[in-house]
Design an enzyme around this catalytic site. Structure first.
Site: not given
Ligand code: DQA
Length: 147
Positions: A79, A86, A17, A110, A22, A106, A99-101, A9-10
């Site tokens: 998280h 599963d 964003r 997370r 990111y 953080r 993960h990018l971050s 998501p997102n």
């Molecule tokens: C993320 C880290 C997650 O905590 C966050 O909710 C994301 C992006 C990352 O790629 O750093 O949506 O997965």
């Protein structure tokens, strides 16, 4: 060899964003780079993004039938989604968490990843490059497993 790349998501909003976390690369940029790296390695790369948990689970099931490995950034589902964990545990192919971050630097919520224990490894904190590093690691893992 085929690798399924699943974005949660997102992540469709990458580029605009929260660039401080990111970066400025769009999802399209990331996928183009992955496909180029896949071409160089002779690997087919199949990328999808979903905001919904159920759609991601369906993609994990599909990958289990059609791909050799999974690269997954489950976004916030990382998280808390036991259902995604599963699904990854249910399929018979290795997954790498991305993960990018740097999720451990953080907010405290997370720092926990419920998917990490069912992945063969994980890469985070290198921005868009995390994906290419994950692809390199997964290809090596698959080649080592095959030999
Ligand atoms: C993320 C880290 C997650 O905590 C966050 O909710 C994301 C992006 C990352 O790629 O750093 O949506 O997965």
């Amino acid at each position: 060899m085929k690798v399924a790349v699943l974005h949660g998501p997102n992540l469709n909003l990458l580029g605009t964003r929260e660039p401080g976390h990111y970066g400025s690369a769009t999802l399209r940029d990331i996928e183009d780079r992955l496909r180029e790296a896949g071409d160089r390695a002779g690997i087919e790369i199949d990328c999808v993004q979903h905001n919904g948990e159920g759609e991601l689970i369906d993609e994990i099931h599909r990958a289990g039938e059609q791909a050799d490995g999974i690269i997954i950034n489950p976004g916030a589902y990382t998280h808390y989604s036991i259902a995604i964990r599963d699904a990854l545990a249910a399929v018979q192919i290795p997954a790498v968490e991305v993960h990018l971050s740097h999720i451990h630097r953080r907010e405290p919520f997370r720092r926990d990843s419920v998917v990490a224990p069912v992945c063969v490894g994980g890469i985070w904190g290198f921005g868009a490059r995390s994906y290419e590093l994950a692809l390199t690691a997964l290809i090596q893992y698959l080649r080592d497993s095959a030999s």
